[in-house]
Enzyme design. Structure first.
Site, PDB file in Angstrom:
ATOM      1  N   ARG A 100       0.662  -1.226  -0.084  1.00 57.44           N
ATOM      2  CA  ARG A 100      -0.044   0.047   0.280  1.00 57.44           C
ATOM      3  C   ARG A 100       0.938   1.205  -0.054  1.00 57.44           C
ATOM      4  O   ARG A 100       1.983   1.338   0.695  1.00 57.44           O
ATOM      5  CB  ARG A 100      -0.692   0.042   1.254  1.00 57.44           C
ATOM      6  CG  ARG A 100      -1.613   1.018   1.543  1.00 57.44           C
ATOM      7  CD  ARG A 100      -3.069   0.921   0.734  1.00 57.44           C
ATOM      8  NE  ARG A 100      -4.233   1.895   1.173  1.00 57.44           N
ATOM      9  CZ  ARG A 100      -5.193   2.040   0.324  1.00 57.44           C
ATOM     10  NH1 ARG A 100      -5.100   1.627  -0.935  1.00 57.44           N
ATOM     11  NH2 ARG A 100      -6.146   2.813   0.792  1.00 57.44           N
ATOM     12  N   THR A 377      -9.896   0.491  -9.213  1.00 61.88           N
ATOM     13  CA  THR A 377      -9.097  -0.558  -8.808  1.00 61.88           C
ATOM     14  C   THR A 377      -9.305  -1.691  -9.619  1.00 61.88           C
ATOM     15  O   THR A 377      -9.981  -1.677 -10.354  1.00 61.88           O
ATOM     16  CB  THR A 377      -9.574  -0.878  -7.340  1.00 61.88           C
ATOM     17  OG1 THR A 377      -9.756   0.444  -6.581  1.00 61.88           O
ATOM     18  CG2 THR A 377      -8.789  -1.724  -6.452  1.00 61.88           C
ATOM     19  N   THR A 395      -4.248  -0.582  -6.989  1.00 63.32           N
ATOM     20  CA  THR A 395      -5.199   0.454  -7.361  1.00 63.32           C
ATOM     21  C   THR A 395      -4.049   1.955  -7.487  1.00 63.32           C
ATOM     22  O   THR A 395      -3.232   1.865  -6.903  1.00 63.32           O
ATOM     23  CB  THR A 395      -6.420   0.678  -6.193  1.00 63.32           C
ATOM     24  OG1 THR A 395      -7.080   1.923  -6.645  1.00 63.32           O
ATOM     25  CG2 THR A 395      -5.670   0.987  -4.944  1.00 63.32           C
ATOM     26  N   ILE A 396      -4.800   2.847  -8.112  1.00 64.09           N
ATOM     27  CA  ILE A 396      -4.385   4.139  -7.787  1.00 64.09           C
ATOM     28  C   ILE A 396      -5.628   5.012  -7.513  1.00 64.09           C
ATOM     29  O   ILE A 396      -5.577   6.176  -7.700  1.00 64.09           O
ATOM     30  CB  ILE A 396      -3.751   4.907  -9.313  1.00 64.09           C
ATOM     31  CG1 ILE A 396      -4.677   4.437 -10.406  1.00 64.09           C
ATOM     32  CG2 ILE A 396      -2.499   4.312  -9.375  1.00 64.09           C
ATOM     33  CD1 ILE A 396      -4.238   5.097 -11.957  1.00 64.09           C
ATOM     34  N   ASP A 419      -7.859   8.268   0.847  1.00 66.31           N
ATOM     35  CA  ASP A 419      -8.525   7.265   1.380  1.00 66.31           C
ATOM     36  C   ASP A 419      -8.322   7.574   3.093  1.00 66.31           C
ATOM     37  O   ASP A 419      -8.810   6.669   3.842  1.00 66.31           O
ATOM     38  CB  ASP A 419      -8.045   5.786   1.052  1.00 66.31           C
ATOM     39  CG  ASP A 419      -8.653   5.367  -0.112  1.00 66.31           C
ATOM     40  OD1 ASP A 419      -9.712   5.733  -0.330  1.00 66.31           O
ATOM     41  OD2 ASP A 419      -8.133   4.176  -0.428  1.00 66.31           O
ATOM     42  N   SER A 448      -7.806   0.971   3.797  1.00 62.76           N
ATOM     43  CA  SER A 448      -8.311   0.441   2.394  1.00 62.76           C
ATOM     44  C   SER A 448      -9.374  -0.316   2.543  1.00 62.76           C
ATOM     45  O   SER A 448      -9.713  -0.914   3.801  1.00 62.76           O
ATOM     46  CB  SER A 448      -7.063  -0.254   1.555  1.00 62.76           C
ATOM     47  OG  SER A 448      -7.754  -0.856   0.476  1.00 62.76           O
ATOM     48  N   GLY A 469     -14.080  -1.475  -6.445  1.00 64.72           N
ATOM     49  CA  GLY A 469     -15.133  -0.744  -5.985  1.00 64.72           C
ATOM     50  C   GLY A 469     -15.312   0.123  -4.671  1.00 64.72           C
ATOM     51  O   GLY A 469     -16.225   0.253  -4.246  1.00 64.72           O
TER      52      GLY A 469
HETATM   53  O1  DON Z   1      -8.251   1.083  -1.006  1.00 63.55           O
HETATM   54  C1  DON Z   1      -9.360   1.541  -1.356  1.00 63.55           C
HETATM   55  O2  DON Z   1     -10.305   0.887  -0.581  1.00 63.55           O
HETATM   56  C2  DON Z   1      -9.626   2.552  -2.454  1.00 63.55           C
HETATM   57  N1  DON Z   1      -8.655   3.295  -2.961  1.00 63.55           N
HETATM   58  C3  DON Z   1     -10.338   1.475  -3.659  1.00 63.55           C
HETATM   59  C4  DON Z   1     -10.502   2.280  -4.812  1.00 63.55           C
HETATM   60  C5  DON Z   1     -11.356   1.682  -5.858  1.00 63.55           C
HETATM   61  O3  DON Z   1     -11.806   0.215  -5.427  1.00 63.55           O
HETATM   62  C6  DON Z   1     -12.074   2.505  -6.779  1.00 63.55           C
HETATM   63  N2  DON Z   1     -12.453   1.602  -8.085  1.00 63.55           N
HETATM   64  N3  DON Z   1     -13.675   1.319  -8.323  1.00 63.55           N
END
Ligand code: DON
Length: 567
Positions: A100, A377, A395-396, A419, A448, A469
């Site tokens: 992360r 993600t 993810t970004i 986040d 996250s 998501g």
């Molecule tokens: O780490 C996390 O929970 C978020 N940054 C995830 C972002 C995400 O899933 C966006 N996609 N749909």
């Protein structure tokens, strides 16, 4: 149409997960040896080919991760971070790699508050300050060195070729780039890569070349992680981020630490559930919700019946309320993982759940626990011929991250700093509330929801799954697991069935198209606020039949371009 078997709880979920042949059902992909399920098909094919040529699941997984950084630029990345679970069939152990992003050394608690004292989401999402120090390159290196068999440069080579030679733009890529035009428009280096010189977008069928990214990947292939965390790439990232109000320094890049953690474990109706521990909230709440639901005859109540959805929503609310209070980076705060995932706590949750009435979110508070000890993600799943497996979500954060590409590197930077909880009680980009446990601190990892998961049966991998998501990842993974274990669906049916989601606040039970009006009326009668919204998640799942080693996989039909490929 053989409808009846779908309506009854399976005698044995394992059996049910593997029956297809004689029935007209939604079918998964089948393979005997190895399989990759990923959100983009070129990357999936690279992973499959690597295993076919003798690589193991980790070799394939690392190659897929680098390939997705090219072929799925909205989420695949080297400018972001994530989590990888690795199951080693020989030792029976499952390892969790936490790569992360880390907050830069100059980060501080109130850095996203504007003059009015309120969070400034433009700054936390669409500026240099929105980026944490990326972890993907360090994560892939650790995974390959410790658990892979192939050479570093060999698993990066397919990604370099795709970036250099270019790839055909699909309608999905064209649309998603157009949607990112605004966030990229303030960064000429980003526009120069993802749009044509006259500013127009790429059309489906045209070729997108990423020459700078190819150059950076070659450097990483030749020099290892130092090619990214030190020298000119690190310098370029620091300069670009700082020029737009960000804080990452070359020293922060050099100080990035990947961490191997103990996965979080639970059980559900005889299956073992292994998932990502903090700084993800995913595994803890997946297990917490499953534990609570284990006390109800979910299979008999029926898939997506109002009674089942009601119980799920009530358990979800309690879990997300706890998330807001207790979850954060375990290197900075004590997270009561053991309490939250205990069967005793699940019983206490059930005592608060009425079968008849939805509890208003306003009446729910995080439980009183003592800490035990001190839009984008992507997920991919891999299983090899020996039963080794990789479950990786990275993810970004939002689609195309902050939109910032550090000039000359081709690397899209994450906006993961959003986040964190910028201000206690104020929702972030996914409507999630947090407090002290997830406050911003230098060197800390933002909380996250990513939930790369494996379900084991008798010590062997039975299901590998995960999803993007945002806040909805946890409940999406939950439903795939429940659909298979409680409702006897095969992995394709489990991935396709309509989903629901509740995250405590806002106080709405989000449903997808496909949950019947009859059901939503019954849920409304119990007091639920129903919100029909966009489809949720993009699961990429593989089920392994422990008896035969046969693999059955499915890519979520909710997003285009995905593929589950085996050999
Ligand atoms: O780490 C996390 O929970 C978020 N940054 C995830 C972002 C995400 O899933 C966006 N996609 N749909």
């Amino acid at each position: 149409m053989a409808i009846f078997p779908l309506l009854t709880a399976a005698a044995s979920a394992q059996e049910a997960g593997a029956i297809f042949d004689s029935l007209d059902r939604i079918h998964p992909v089948w393979a005997q040896s190895g399989m990759v399920s990923a959100q983009e098909h070129l990357a999936a094919a690279i992973g499959r080919d690597i295993m076919e040529q003798g690589g193991n699941a980790v070799d394939a997984g690392v190659a897929v991760a680098f390939a997705l950084a090219v072929t799925l630029p909205r989420a695949g990345n080297i400018g972001g971070g994530g989590f990888m679970l690795i199951h080693d069939a020989e030792t029976g152990q499952t390892h969790a790699i936490d790569y992360r992003e880390m907050a830069p050394s100059g980060a501080s608690r109130d850095m996203f508050l504007g003059e009015d004292g309120e969070p400034d989401s433009d700054k936390s999402l669409y500026s240099g300050a929105s980026s944490g120090v990326p972890g993907t390159v360090a994560g892939m290196r650790l995974a390959l060195e410790k658990y892979g068999t192939m050479e570093w440069a060999d698993v990066i080579a397919p990604a370099i070729r795709l970036a250099e030679e270019g790839m055909i733009v699909t309608p999905d890529l064209a649309d998603s780039l157009e949607a990112a035009r605004e966030q990229m428009s303030k960064y000429p280096a980003s526009m120069a890569i993802f749009f044509k010189p006259d500013g127009s977008g790429y059309r489906p069928g045209e070729t997108l070349v990423q020459a700078d990214l190819a150059k950076t990947l070659k450097k990483i292939a030749a020099e290892g992680p130092d090619g990214f965390y030190k020298g000119e790439v690190a310098q370029a990232i620091a300069s670009a981020v700082q020029a737009d109000g960000g804080l990452i320094t070359p020293e922060d890049m050099a100080a990035y630490k990947v961490v191997e953690r103990d996965p979080v474990r639970g059980s559900y109706r005889g299956y073992e559930v292994v998932s990502m521990p903090p700084p993800s909230s995913g595994g803890v709440h997946l297990i917490q919700i499953l534990n609570a639901l284990e006390g109800y005859p979910i299979g008999a109540l029926g898939q997506n019946s109002s009674e089942t959805i009601h119980l799920m929503a009530e358990a979800m609310k309690l879990a997300y309320a706890d998330r807001s209070e207790y979850l954060g980076d375990p290197d900075f705060v004590d997270v009561p993982v053991a309490e939250l995932t205990s069967k005793d706590y699940a019983a206490a949750m059930r005592a608060q759940i009425s079968a008849d009435f939805a509890r208003p979110a306003a009446q729910i508070r995080p439980a009183d626990l003592t800490p035990y000890e001190s839009d984008q993600t992507t997920h991919f799943s891999v299983v090899d011929k020996d039963g080794n497996a990789v479950s990786n979500t990275y993810t970004i954060n939002f689609s195309y991250g902050s939109g910032l590409v550090a000039e000359g590197t081709g690397i899209l930077m994450n906006n993961e700093m959003d986040d964190f909880s910028a201000k206690p009680g104020t929702p972030n980009g996914f409507g999630l509330i947090g407090g002290d446990a997830n406050a911003i601190q230098a060197g800390k990892r933002p909380l996250s929801s990513m939930t790369p998961t494996m379900v084991l049966k008798d010590g062997q991998v039975w299901l590998v799954t995960g999803s993007p998501g945002g806040a909805r990842i946890i409940t999406t993974v939950l439903q795939v697991v429940m659909n298979m274990i409680d409702h006897g669906m095969n992995v394709a049916e489990a991935s396709t069935a309509p989903r629901v989601h509740h995250q405590w606040l806002p106080d709405e039970l989000r449903v997808e198209e496909g949950i019947s009006m009859d059901t939503t009326r019954l849920l409304q009668a119990k007091g639920h606020n129903i919100a029909l919204k966009d489809a949720m998640g993009s699961t990429q799942s593989i089920m392994r039949d422990p008896a035969t080693g046969a693999l059955y996989g499915a890519s979520d039909p909710r997003r285009p371009d995905a593929a589950t490929l085996g050999y």
